[in-house]
Each structure stands twice: as C-alpha cells, then as structure tokens.
Design a protein around this motif. Structure first.
Motif, PDB file in Angstrom:
ATOM      1  N   LEU A 157      44.844  34.189  49.990  1.00 51.74           N
ATOM      2  CA  LEU A 157      46.378  35.670  50.156  1.00 51.74           C
ATOM      3  C   LEU A 157      46.722  36.983  49.627  1.00 51.74           C
ATOM      4  O   LEU A 157      47.077  37.441  50.163  1.00 51.74           O
ATOM      5  N   LEU A 158      45.930  36.771  48.834  1.00 50.84           N
ATOM      6  CA  LEU A 158      46.259  38.378  48.033  1.00 50.84           C
ATOM      7  C   LEU A 158      44.790  38.922  48.389  1.00 50.84           C
ATOM      8  O   LEU A 158      44.967  40.733  48.716  1.00 50.84           O
ATOM      9  N   PHE A 159      43.960  38.699  48.363  1.00 50.24           N
ATOM     10  CA  PHE A 159      42.778  39.487  48.887  1.00 50.24           C
ATOM     11  C   PHE A 159      43.037  39.708  50.515  1.00 50.24           C
ATOM     12  O   PHE A 159      42.690  41.120  51.615  1.00 50.24           O
ATOM     13  N   LEU A 160      43.678  39.126  51.871  1.00 53.17           N
ATOM     14  CA  LEU A 160      44.127  39.283  52.988  1.00 53.17           C
ATOM     15  C   LEU A 160      44.808  40.123  52.727  1.00 53.17           C
ATOM     16  O   LEU A 160      44.662  41.301  54.109  1.00 53.17           O
ATOM     17  N   ASP A 161      46.095  40.208  52.235  1.00 52.40           N
ATOM     18  CA  ASP A 161      46.996  41.127  52.508  1.00 52.40           C
ATOM     19  C   ASP A 161      46.315  42.433  51.574  1.00 52.40           C
ATOM     20  O   ASP A 161      46.921  43.737  52.543  1.00 52.40           O
ATOM     21  N   GLY A 162      45.729  42.475  50.996  1.00 55.62           N
ATOM     22  CA  GLY A 162      45.070  44.120  50.260  1.00 55.62           C
ATOM     23  C   GLY A 162      44.525  44.130  51.266  1.00 55.62           C
ATOM     24  O   GLY A 162      43.596  45.721  51.901  1.00 55.62           O
ATOM     25  N   TRP A 163      43.677  43.581  52.300  1.00 54.48           N
ATOM     26  CA  TRP A 163      42.421  43.702  53.822  1.00 54.48           C
ATOM     27  C   TRP A 163      42.900  44.610  54.781  1.00 54.48           C
ATOM     28  O   TRP A 163      42.955  45.326  55.198  1.00 54.48           O
ATOM     29  N   ARG A 164      43.925  43.646  54.821  1.00 51.63           N
ATOM     30  CA  ARG A 164      44.754  44.706  56.443  1.00 51.63           C
ATOM     31  C   ARG A 164      46.251  45.234  55.629  1.00 51.63           C
ATOM     32  O   ARG A 164      46.839  45.438  57.343  1.00 51.63           O
ATOM     33  N   ILE A 165      46.217  45.471  54.357  1.00 53.29           N
ATOM     34  CA  ILE A 165      48.161  46.002  54.631  1.00 53.29           C
ATOM     35  C   ILE A 165      47.472  47.593  55.260  1.00 53.29           C
ATOM     36  O   ILE A 165      46.154  48.143  54.508  1.00 53.29           O
ATOM     37  N   PRO A 166      48.668  48.676  55.541  1.00 49.16           N
ATOM     38  CA  PRO A 166      48.392  49.364  56.697  1.00 49.16           C
ATOM     39  C   PRO A 166      48.775  50.514  55.764  1.00 49.16           C
ATOM     40  O   PRO A 166      49.248  51.018  54.539  1.00 49.16           O
ATOM     41  N   LYS A 167      47.013  51.445  55.087  1.00 53.57           N
ATOM     42  CA  LYS A 167      47.546  51.865  54.328  1.00 53.57           C
ATOM     43  C   LYS A 167      48.140  53.203  54.621  1.00 53.57           C
ATOM     44  O   LYS A 167      48.102  54.035  53.928  1.00 53.57           O
ATOM     45  N   ALA A 168      47.965  53.863  55.363  1.00 54.26           N
ATOM     46  CA  ALA A 168      48.594  55.189  56.176  1.00 54.26           C
ATOM     47  C   ALA A 168      50.344  54.720  56.402  1.00 54.26           C
ATOM     48  O   ALA A 168      51.391  55.864  55.331  1.00 54.26           O
ATOM     49  N   LEU A 210      52.527  44.791  46.646  1.00 50.80           N
ATOM     50  CA  LEU A 210      52.187  45.059  45.108  1.00 50.80           C
ATOM     51  C   LEU A 210      53.231  44.617  44.177  1.00 50.80           C
ATOM     52  O   LEU A 210      52.727  44.727  43.588  1.00 50.80           O
ATOM     53  N   ASN A 211      54.107  44.337  45.448  1.00 52.81           N
ATOM     54  CA  ASN A 211      55.262  43.382  44.275  1.00 52.81           C
ATOM     55  C   ASN A 211      54.237  41.675  44.321  1.00 52.81           C
ATOM     56  O   ASN A 211      54.543  40.898  42.805  1.00 52.81           O
ATOM     57  N   ASP A 212      53.641  41.707  44.997  1.00 51.88           N
ATOM     58  CA  ASP A 212      52.772  40.127  45.012  1.00 51.88           C
ATOM     59  C   ASP A 212      52.560  40.431  43.068  1.00 51.88           C
ATOM     60  O   ASP A 212      52.673  39.458  41.941  1.00 51.88           O
ATOM     61  N   ALA A 213      51.293  41.495  43.006  1.00 49.17           N
ATOM     62  CA  ALA A 213      50.593  41.748  41.595  1.00 49.17           C
ATOM     63  C   ALA A 213      51.011  41.852  40.219  1.00 49.17           C
ATOM     64  O   ALA A 213      51.300  41.409  39.349  1.00 49.17           O
ATOM     65  N   SER A 214      52.310  42.991  40.664  1.00 46.66           N
ATOM     66  CA  SER A 214      53.893  43.218  39.397  1.00 46.66           C
ATOM     67  C   SER A 214      54.672  42.125  39.131  1.00 46.66           C
ATOM     68  O   SER A 214      54.762  41.533  37.994  1.00 46.66           O
ATOM     69  N   GLY A 215      55.123  41.513  39.922  1.00 46.78           N
ATOM     70  CA  GLY A 215      55.817  39.975  39.810  1.00 46.78           C
ATOM     71  C   GLY A 215      54.944  39.005  39.582  1.00 46.78           C
ATOM     72  O   GLY A 215      55.930  38.231  38.318  1.00 46.78           O
ATOM     73  N   LEU A 216      53.620  38.821  39.532  1.00 48.17           N
ATOM     74  CA  LEU A 216      53.368  37.522  38.919  1.00 48.17           C
ATOM     75  C   LEU A 216      52.327  37.660  37.417  1.00 48.17           C
ATOM     76  O   LEU A 216      52.259  36.978  36.907  1.00 48.17           O
ATOM     77  N   VAL A 217      52.390  39.540  37.632  1.00 45.48           N
ATOM     78  CA  VAL A 217      52.118  39.459  36.370  1.00 45.48           C
ATOM     79  C   VAL A 217      53.009  39.726  35.557  1.00 45.48           C
ATOM     80  O   VAL A 217      52.683  39.503  33.482  1.00 45.48           O
ATOM     81  N   ALA A 218      54.054  40.139  35.764  1.00 44.05           N
ATOM     82  CA  ALA A 218      54.951  40.141  34.504  1.00 44.05           C
ATOM     83  C   ALA A 218      55.592  39.019  34.066  1.00 44.05           C
ATOM     84  O   ALA A 218      55.986  38.116  33.389  1.00 44.05           O
ATOM     85  N   GLY A 239      39.957  38.832  30.291  1.00 50.36           N
ATOM     86  CA  GLY A 239      41.154  38.500  30.291  1.00 50.36           C
ATOM     87  C   GLY A 239      42.073  39.853  31.445  1.00 50.36           C
ATOM     88  O   GLY A 239      43.028  39.981  30.268  1.00 50.36           O
ATOM     89  N   ALA A 240      41.533  40.344  32.058  1.00 54.90           N
ATOM     90  CA  ALA A 240      42.519  41.469  33.224  1.00 54.90           C
ATOM     91  C   ALA A 240      42.634  40.450  33.987  1.00 54.90           C
ATOM     92  O   ALA A 240      43.218  39.167  34.133  1.00 54.90           O
ATOM     93  N   SER A 241      43.964  41.348  34.691  1.00 57.77           N
ATOM     94  CA  SER A 241      44.520  40.419  36.034  1.00 57.77           C
ATOM     95  C   SER A 241      43.952  39.951  37.043  1.00 57.77           C
ATOM     96  O   SER A 241      42.834  41.228  37.961  1.00 57.77           O
ATOM     97  N   ALA A 242      43.739  38.813  37.237  1.00 55.50           N
ATOM     98  CA  ALA A 242      42.727  37.844  38.078  1.00 55.50           C
ATOM     99  C   ALA A 242      43.590  38.841  39.308  1.00 55.50           C
ATOM    100  O   ALA A 242      42.992  38.764  40.177  1.00 55.50           O
ATOM    101  N   ILE A 243      45.293  38.451  39.396  1.00 53.75           N
ATOM    102  CA  ILE A 243      45.585  38.800  40.760  1.00 53.75           C
ATOM    103  C   ILE A 243      45.529  40.312  41.439  1.00 53.75           C
ATOM    104  O   ILE A 243      44.712  40.298  42.664  1.00 53.75           O
ATOM    105  N   LEU A 244      46.049  40.832  40.311  1.00 55.00           N
ATOM    106  CA  LEU A 244      45.451  42.354  40.948  1.00 55.00           C
ATOM    107  C   LEU A 244      43.866  42.927  40.794  1.00 55.00           C
ATOM    108  O   LEU A 244      43.553  43.375  42.257  1.00 55.00           O
TER     109      LEU A 244
END
Length: 557
Positions: free
Chosen positions: A64-75, A153-161, A238-243
């Motif tokens: 799910l996170l991979f797909l979000d990163g892949w398809r998020i509008p970069k512009a 982005l908040n998927d990653a920051s929220g789950l890391v928190a 030991g790094a963030s698997a989510i990020l």
C-alpha cells in the motif's frame, strides 16, 4: 483450509462492495459499504481471524505504501510542498501530542505512552477513502492533490511516531538525544534503503532486458517483490521499514519515467497494481467490520475492569476524541493554509487568505482508513513482562470508531462544504495542450529523421515519402488544431507506414516523460497519455504485417 476459505470470503466481500458502492440508491462511500459487509459476515458466520500484528503489518502495509509513493503526483508535491509538509509532519506531531494528552486526560487508566500510540495511529489520513468520497462529491483537484500528498507522507511520519510510542510503553523511556539520533537513523536509513534497492534492481533489470529481451510477467513480479524486499531489509538493520517502502515507490515512479519498459509491461503492471491496491484496501475495511463485534466486547470488558463504567461510555469517548481530533486538524489547517498556501500576493499587493469553508473542508476531508487500521492492529498483544498490553482492546476500538466517524462525517459534511468551492488552478492542469503540442512536433521530427535515414531502403525516397505522409499529416493537423487525441493508425496499412507510426509514437512518449520529469505535466496525466500511446503501439505490434521480416520489424524503431 480455514485461512484459504476465509481469505476467499473476504475477497468475495470486496468484489460485492464494488457493485453495491455503485448502486444508484446507495449514497455511501465504498469503505463504509465494506465495513458493513464485514459486520454482516460477523453476524452470520464469524471468520474467527486471529490477527498477528507483525504478519498483518508485513502483509498489507508495504504494497500500500509502495503504491502510494509510486502514484503520488510529484508536480503537486513540488507546487504545494510547504502546505503538504506542514500537514504531513507538523500536523502529525501536533496531533500526537495534543490528542495523546487529551486521551490520557479523559481516560487516566490508559498510560500516556499508549495514548500517544493511539494518537499517532489515527494521525495518518487515507487517500483511498477520500477518493471514494470524491467519486460522489466534486472535490477541487488541487485540494485533492494536497490531501493525497499529505496522506503519502503522513503515513510514514505517523507510523514512525507510533513505533516510538510503543517502544516507550514496552521499555523504560529513552533520552531525547538518543530518541533524536534514533529518529534520524530511521529516516535516513529507511529512505536510503528504499531508493538504493529500487535503483539497483531496476538498473540490473534493464541490463538483463537489453541483452536477453524483456519478459513482462517477470517485470511485474519484480515490482511486486520490491516493497517487501525494501521493508524487510530496512527492518533488519533497524531503519524505518515504512519509509523504505515509500521511498521504493517514489524511486519506481522515477524509473518508470525513463520509458525503458515495453508497452505491454506497463499496461499489465498498472492493471496488476490497481487490483492489488483495490483488494488490499478492501480486505482491510471488511476485516474491520468483521472484527467490530469482538472489539466492542473486549473493549467493554476493559471498561468495566478499569473504572466500572457502562459500555455506553465507549461511544461517548469515541465522539469526544473524534471532535478533539477534528478540532486539532482544523486549527492546524487554518494556520498552514493561511501562512503557506495563500501567501502569494497579487499585483495590488493584497494577500489571499483561506475562507472558513475551505479550512473546514480540508479538515473534514482528513478521513482515517486502512493505514490507521493497520497501524493500531500492530500494537503488541503483551508488554515486556508478558502481561497483556495495557489498554490495547480499548484503543483499538477507539481507533476503529474514529475511522467510522471520519468516514460518516466526510460523507455528510463534504458535499455541503464543497458546493461551489474552488481553489487556485494547478499549473500542470493547463499543461496537457502544451505537452501534446511538443510531443507532436517531436513526433514529426522523428518521422522525418526516420524517412531521411532510410530512404535508400526498399523502394527509394518516393516510396518512403508516400509511406510517411499519413503520419506527418496527422501530426500537422494536430498542431493546427484540426484534430486531437491519439494517433489514428490503421491495422491495414503497409509495414513501412507502421514503422513511421512507431517512430512517432515513441518520440511522443519520450517527450511526455520529459514534460513530467520537468514538472510541466502532472504524473497522473502523463501516465494516462502514455497509456493511450502504449495501446496504439500494442495494436500496431499485433498487426499481421509486423510478423513478417522487414523495416517494420524493428530496424526503424
């Protein structure tokens, strides 16, 4: 066999929800339909799922996170980066602190660290749920792009928190300096693993494809393995698997714009990933509905054991925490939109400021969904001593209630708030015409180079000029505004004319990718335009003429 049968039942419910969600008389977003179907399954034939937190996290979140990163509008990320970063990071930590303190204040029996974990789990928003609501409500494109960027982005920051909060609940509190260094390693290590692994795998894949040819099914399988590989490697060091999963998706998006994959690979891969995203999100909402009765029962027992209050107080707590969550988001959105999004000044020097309707719509559109559910269900079943994790059943039910409450509130409130609401136009929304014009010019140049470079082959200059004329005519008419759309190549033209069409289509595709990389065209629009060209190229490749040896077999492409 039970796990297989249960999985098939869940998938069947997801399929059924697609039909029910489109029913004319059913004005409900699909996630709510899926939750209702899960509750119906629990009432008729409970599946009896025992959700292992680690397995649940690994199974659902990486793709799910991979797909979000892949398809998020970069512009959109570049244009509204200030607003998105403020929402995705600042709002998350503001929510974790503010809501955590509020939850602990009204539920003193819930430890502060567990309250922070709950706040961190409910801080990420869900773009899938917002999109489902947007199918029935005309959300302004720019607002939707901001919400999608925030959700990535908040998927990653929220789950890391949340991971930090759970670690604090499981062990002794750590010092701020150690926590800061740990957070830095989580971010840098996770992003580094995701980007490096994806670029290494894609580079190796391209080398093999260049030498041995490309197998579409193998390429799709590689893309399916990438998020899990990045997730597991990052978790091991030991790094963030989510990020790491998010970064892998971002890198995959960039690699896709190189245009090195075959059209068949791109089309099949997009279809596979669309299905995976639909199935994974749907299964999670159906599971939420199926687990609701047990969650209510366990949380009621926890309530009685903690302060002997009636279970009806659970509803009171969910509503109170939901109101507090929305109020915190409203305050932060008001500040961030006022200070970032509308600071651009017009020629008279007057600053535009957001109205309360826009602020309220942005706040209410922060719907909670699959990531919140996945995060809260990963709370450990026991603490470091082996005792049941404090307040787990209670906070899981509260998180589930907040998902439901946010979905219902957005379904009811957004149509009222968004009626007649508009945001400043996005720059890339106006870039399609310019991109198509540039692509047409480059297509003409490619056809002329192909014609002039092979004039001595098979028939002489006149033969090649005649074969290239229909292709050149189409693109000249497009530039003149007399025609539009995709190339109109027929399946009943000569092999040589097919070759010119292929040269033009591939030149168009390169130009579209260049416009997307330069930020002049949104990623979603570029993906749509490339898909149109891929379909035409596949139609040409399937022609009987291209199965015979000659120029169209590839020497001109």
């Amino acid at each position: 066999m039970d796990i297989v049968t249960n999985s098939l039942v869940l998938l069947a419910a997801v399929v059924l929800s697609a039909g029910l969600g489109r029913a004319p008389g059913l004005a409900m977003p699909r996630p709510l339909v899926q939750i209702a179907l899960g509750a119906a399954i629990a009432a008729v034939a409970p599946l009896g799922f025992t959700l292992n937190p680690d397995v649940f996290f690994l199974l659902f979140l990486p793709p799910l996170l991979f797909l979000d990163g892949w398809r998020i509008p970069k512009a959109g990320l570049r244009r509204d980066r200030g607003t998105i970063v403020a929402l995705a990071f600042g709002l998350v930590f503001f929510t974790v602190f503010g809501l955590g303190v509020f939850v602990h204040a009204i539920l003193p029996a819930v430890p502060l660290s567990v309250a922070f974990a709950l706040a961190a789990a409910v801080s990420p928003t869900d773009p899938v749920a917002v999109t489902a609501i947007a199918q029935r409500v005309p959300v302004p494109p720019r607002l939707l792009a901001i919400l999608e960027g925030e959700a990535l982005l908040n998927d990653a920051s929220g789950l890391v928190a949340m991971r930090f909060a759970v670690a604090a609940a499981m062990t002794d509190p750590v010092s701020l300096s150690r926590a800061g260094l740990g957070f830095l390693w989580l971010v840098v290590g996770g992003l580094g693993i995701g980007f490096c692994l994806t670029w290494a795998v894609v580079g190796l894949k391209n080398q093999v494809s260049r030498r041995l040819g490309e197998e579409a099914d193998a390429q799709i399988l590689i893309s399916l393995l990438l998020p899990f590989g990045a997730y597991l490697i990052a978790d091991r060091i030991g790094a963030s698997a989510i990020l790491a999963a998010v970064a892998a998706g971002l890198a995959m998006s960039r690699a896709e714009q190189s245009g090195k994959a075959l059209p068949l690979t791109r089309i099949r891969r997009a279809a596979v990933w669309t299905t995976i995203g639909f199935a994974a999100n749907g299964v999670m909402f159906v599971l939420l509905g199926e687990q609701l009765p047990e969650l209510v029962e366990n949380a009621s027992a926890t309530m009685r054991s903690l302060d002997h209050r009636s279970p009806i107080w659970l509803l009171v707590y969910v509503i109170a925490i939901g109101i507090a969550l929305t109020a915190l988001r409203f305050l932060w959105v008001w500040a961030s939109l006022r200070l970032v999004l509308f600071r651009a000044r017009n020629g008279l020097g007057a600053a535009h400021v957001p109205g309360l309707r826009l602020v309220a719509a942005t706040a209410l559109a922060g719907v909670r969904g699959a990531v919140t559910l996945a995060g809260i269900l990963t709370l450990p079943l026991s603490d470091a001593t082996g005792a049941p994790f404090p307040g787990r059943n209670l906070v899981v039910l509260i998180a589930a209630g907040l998902i439901l409450m946010s979905l219902i509130a957005a379904s009811v409130g957004l149509p009222l708030l968004l009626r007649g609401l508009a945001l400043p136009a996005a720059a890339e929304d106006e870039g399609e015409a310019a991109a198509r014009l540039a692509a047409a010019r480059d297509a003409i140049a490619a056809v002329i180079r192909t014609r002039d470079g092979h004039a001595s082959v098979e028939g002489g200059p006149g033969f090649h000029t005649a074969a290239a004329e229909p292709v050149l005519s189409f693109y000249e008419r497009r530039i003149a505004g007399l025609t539009a759309g995709i190339p109109g190549a027929s399946d009943h033209v000569s092999r040589l004319e097919h070759a010119f069409w292929l040269a033009a289509i591939r030149a168009e595709r390169r130009t579209i990718y260049e416009c997307a990389r330069a930020g002049r065209l949104s990623d979603s629009l570029a993906r749509q335009m490339v898909r149109e060209l891929d379909l035409v190229e596949l139609r040409l490749a399937d022609s009987d003429d291209l199965n015979r040896p000659g120029i169209a077999g590839g020497r001109l492409s």
